[in-house]
Design an enzyme around this catalytic site. Structure first.
Site, PDB file in Angstrom:
ATOM      1  CB  SER A 191      -0.986   0.011   1.165  1.00 25.71           C
ATOM      2  OG  SER A 191      -0.305  -0.073   2.391  1.00 25.71           O
TER       3      SER A 191
ATOM      4  CG  HIS B 262      -1.283   4.169   3.766  1.00 23.85           C
ATOM      5  ND1 HIS B 262      -2.542   4.037   4.297  1.00 23.85           N
ATOM      6  CD2 HIS B 262      -0.936   2.945   3.311  1.00 23.85           C
ATOM      7  CE1 HIS B 262      -2.947   2.783   4.154  1.00 23.85           C
ATOM      8  NE2 HIS B 262      -1.974   2.095   3.553  1.00 23.85           N
TER       9      HIS B 262
END
Length: 141
Positions: A65, A121
């Site tokens: 991610s 992230h």
């Protein structure tokens, strides 16, 4: 969800950057993101975040991610006025969508939401920003 996001945001990034630079964005974005995720519990000790919200140093994650966020950040910065269909129904400017995702991750870091790799992230997003600053002149259309 990561692979669908990579498909939507990565296709144009590959065309803009070429395969080798795109691979560098993805791979190094992932490395930076995972380093940020690992180091976050150590850094948070020095920040004014209440202890009940701090992520445990034993809570680690590893995934794609952060690399995906590097690609998404690059794409959103390249085309900030593009309309993205959120949940396939709600039209949202790409820049607003990016800001909402950043706010979600900052909030997750502050409140210790360990279900997601919030530090990864954000690390990936920052890497995507730096990559965009370095290669933004490559926009071919």
């Amino acid at each position: 969800a990561n692979m669908v996001t990579l498909w939507f945001f990565g296709a144009e990034a590959v065309m803009l950057l070429g395969a080798q630079r795109f691979l560098n964005l993805f791979m190094f974005g992932g490395i930076v993101a995972n380093v940020c995720q690992v180091l976050w519990p150590l850094a948070v000790r020095h920040l004014p975040i209440p202890s009940q919200f701090r992520m445990s140093p034993n809570t680690q994650g590893l995934g794609a991610s952060g690399a995906i966020n590097a690609v998404v950040a690059y794409s959103i910065l390249t085309f900030p006025n593009r309309t993205v269909l959120l949940y396939m129904f709600f039209p949202v400017p790409a820049a607003l969508l990016g800001a909402l995702f950043l706010a979600k991750d900052v909030s997750g870091l502050y409140y210790g939401d360990s279900r997601y790799g919030n530090a990864a992230h954000l690390g990936g997003s920052v890497f995507g920003l730096l990559y965009w600053l370095r290669f933004r002149q490559l926009r071919r259309w």
